[in-house]
Design an enzyme around this catalytic site. Structure first.
Site, mmCIF file in Angstrom:
data_model
loop_
_atom_site.group_PDB
_atom_site.id
_atom_site.type_symbol
_atom_site.label_atom_id
_atom_site.label_comp_id
_atom_site.label_asym_id
_atom_site.label_seq_id
_atom_site.Cartn_x
_atom_site.Cartn_y
_atom_site.Cartn_z
ATOM 1 N N SER A 199 35.275 72.729 100.761
ATOM 2 C CA SER A 199 36.494 72.704 101.438
ATOM 3 C C SER A 199 37.571 73.441 100.786
ATOM 4 O O SER A 199 38.858 73.732 101.166
ATOM 5 C CB SER A 199 37.102 71.386 101.611
ATOM 6 O OG SER A 199 36.376 70.796 102.835
ATOM 7 N N LYS B 120 39.299 75.977 103.076
ATOM 8 C CA LYS B 120 40.469 75.871 103.698
ATOM 9 C C LYS B 120 41.769 76.543 103.171
ATOM 10 O O LYS B 120 42.851 76.892 103.795
ATOM 11 C CB LYS B 120 40.731 74.356 103.940
ATOM 12 C CG LYS B 120 39.645 73.578 104.728
ATOM 13 C CD LYS B 120 40.045 72.011 104.912
ATOM 14 C CE LYS B 120 38.777 71.504 105.769
ATOM 15 N NZ LYS B 120 37.604 71.264 104.941
ATOM 16 N N SER C 245 41.877 67.413 104.215
ATOM 17 C CA SER C 245 40.776 68.020 104.324
ATOM 18 C C SER C 245 39.955 68.000 105.622
ATOM 19 O O SER C 245 38.786 67.809 105.761
ATOM 20 C CB SER C 245 39.914 67.850 103.196
ATOM 21 O OG SER C 245 39.073 69.031 102.932
ATOM 22 N N LYS D 181 43.968 71.911 96.494
ATOM 23 C CA LYS D 181 42.555 71.679 97.392
ATOM 24 C C LYS D 181 41.556 71.118 96.965
ATOM 25 O O LYS D 181 41.227 71.484 95.735
ATOM 26 C CB LYS D 181 42.490 72.942 98.092
ATOM 27 C CG LYS D 181 41.454 72.638 99.358
ATOM 28 C CD LYS D 181 42.145 72.075 100.441
ATOM 29 C CE LYS D 181 41.219 71.327 101.387
ATOM 30 N NZ LYS D 181 40.723 70.127 101.017
#
Length: 352
Positions: free
Chosen positions: A135, A138, A194, A299
């Protein structure tokens, strides 16, 4: 049209980036937060509040120094983005971190700490190895969404295809087909919690659809000089989304110039009111939730192929720094690596 909660404050930063400031209520939750009228959202992304930048990082190269440390240098050419990417100084002296005997032990497969102002690589481990990034994908999803200057108050309805995931991987634990949110909420879901369907919906509703979105992701990576990076979709569930710690250092430095991405990725908690139910949501990074570090962008990522991953833009002893961790064995090991790297960096002299 459903919009986020109560109030929005739009202001200008020193780099002409529109900031979104969320007003916290009691405790750590940010209960009363954003209100997005169409006019305000369009102002945020389409010019009335923001000055369009005309520079963008196009090349960053790792250079060895005689002392054994390295530096990422950049070349800049004209482009149109939401905010200017940092230009790395070519004349800053290199910090010889190799001379320090107390370099931290990092158990993850790859790691990087970089001075975000100068491009000096303060710590490196397998920084040029391309690995699945889960992720962390992202972050690029957010950059491409922001660069497109789309209407952030436009309503998006989640569809079954947004939950398809990749290779049968679980796509979401909380969202459902038919849930409605505006584009700003989808971006907040994707960065803070997420949520994979939110990231998938951002790609699906992009002009030209998912294929155009993925092409834009790869084009942006090439533009930034991320030579080891490839994207196949917008969530990170597909292990063919790969990058190196070095490339992600470039991406995080760039993404940190977007006020929207900084704010959304570091929101500790948020209550999403979908009209018919409220989703109480926490940031996936406990280092953000606990508030012990000055983290400007964050993140996390995980799929089995990638292990536990984390990228951050943080300020350590007044030094803006990028921290990248890829392939940790579990969440605690990832956090331990991050804490050791940040504690060590906080004690480094800024120049020698």
């Amino acid at each position: 049209m459903h919009v986020l909660g109560a109030s929005v404050l739009l202001g200008m930063s020193s780099v002409s980036t529109a900031e979104i400031v969320m007003n916290p209520s009691s405790g750590s939750n940010l209960q009363a937060t954003l209100s997005w009228s169409s006019e305000e959202a369009n102002q945020l992304l389409n010019g009335d509040v923001m000055t369009t930048a005309t520079t963008s990082v196009t090349e960053q190269v790792v250079e060895p120094s005689p002392q054994g440390s390295t530096k990422i240098t950049t070349t800049v050419r004209s482009s149109s983005t939401l905010a200017p990417a940092s230009t790395v100084s070519r004349t800053s002296p290199i910090l010889d971190t190799a001379s320090y005997s107390n370099q931290p032990t990092v158990n993850a497969r790859a790691a990087l700490v970089m001075d975000a102002n100068t491009g000096e690589v303060l710590y490196s481990k397998n920084t040029n190895t391309a690995l699945p990034i889960a992720s962390i994908t992202k972050v690029m999803t957010a950059v491409v969404t922001a660069d497109a200057r789309l209407n952030m108050s436009e309503q998006i309805t989640l569809q079954q295809i947004d939950f398809a995931g990749a290779a049968g991987k679980n796509s979401s634990s909380t969202l459902r087909v038919g849930d409605k949110m505006n584009r700003a909420e989808a971006l907040l879901f994707a960065l803070m919690k997420s949520e994979n369907p939110a990231a998938a919906a951002l790609a699906r509703t992009y002009p030209g659809g998912r294929s155009a979105f993925v092409a834009a992701m790869n084009n942006k990576a090439r533009e930034l000089g991320m030579h080891s990076t490839r994207f196949t979709e917008s969530t990170g569930l597909d292990p063919r989304n790969v990058s190196s710690a070095r490339d992600l250092g470039i991406l995080v430095s760039t993404a940190s110039q977007y006020g929207l991405i900084r704010q959304f990725s570091t929101t500790p908690s948020y209550d999403f009111n979908l009209g018919y139910r409220v989703l109480k949501s926490n940031n996936t990074n406990s280092l953000v939730r606990n508030g012990g570090w000055n983290i400007n962008l964050s993140k996390t990522g995980f799929i089995n192929e990638a292990g536990r991953c984390l990228v951050m833009h943080t300020t350590l002893n007044s030094r803006p720094a990028v921290v990248i961790i890829l392939g940790a064995s579990n969440t605690q090991a990832r956090n331990n690596d991050a804490t050791r790297l940040m504690s060590w960096t906080s004690q480094l002299p800024k120049r020698i």
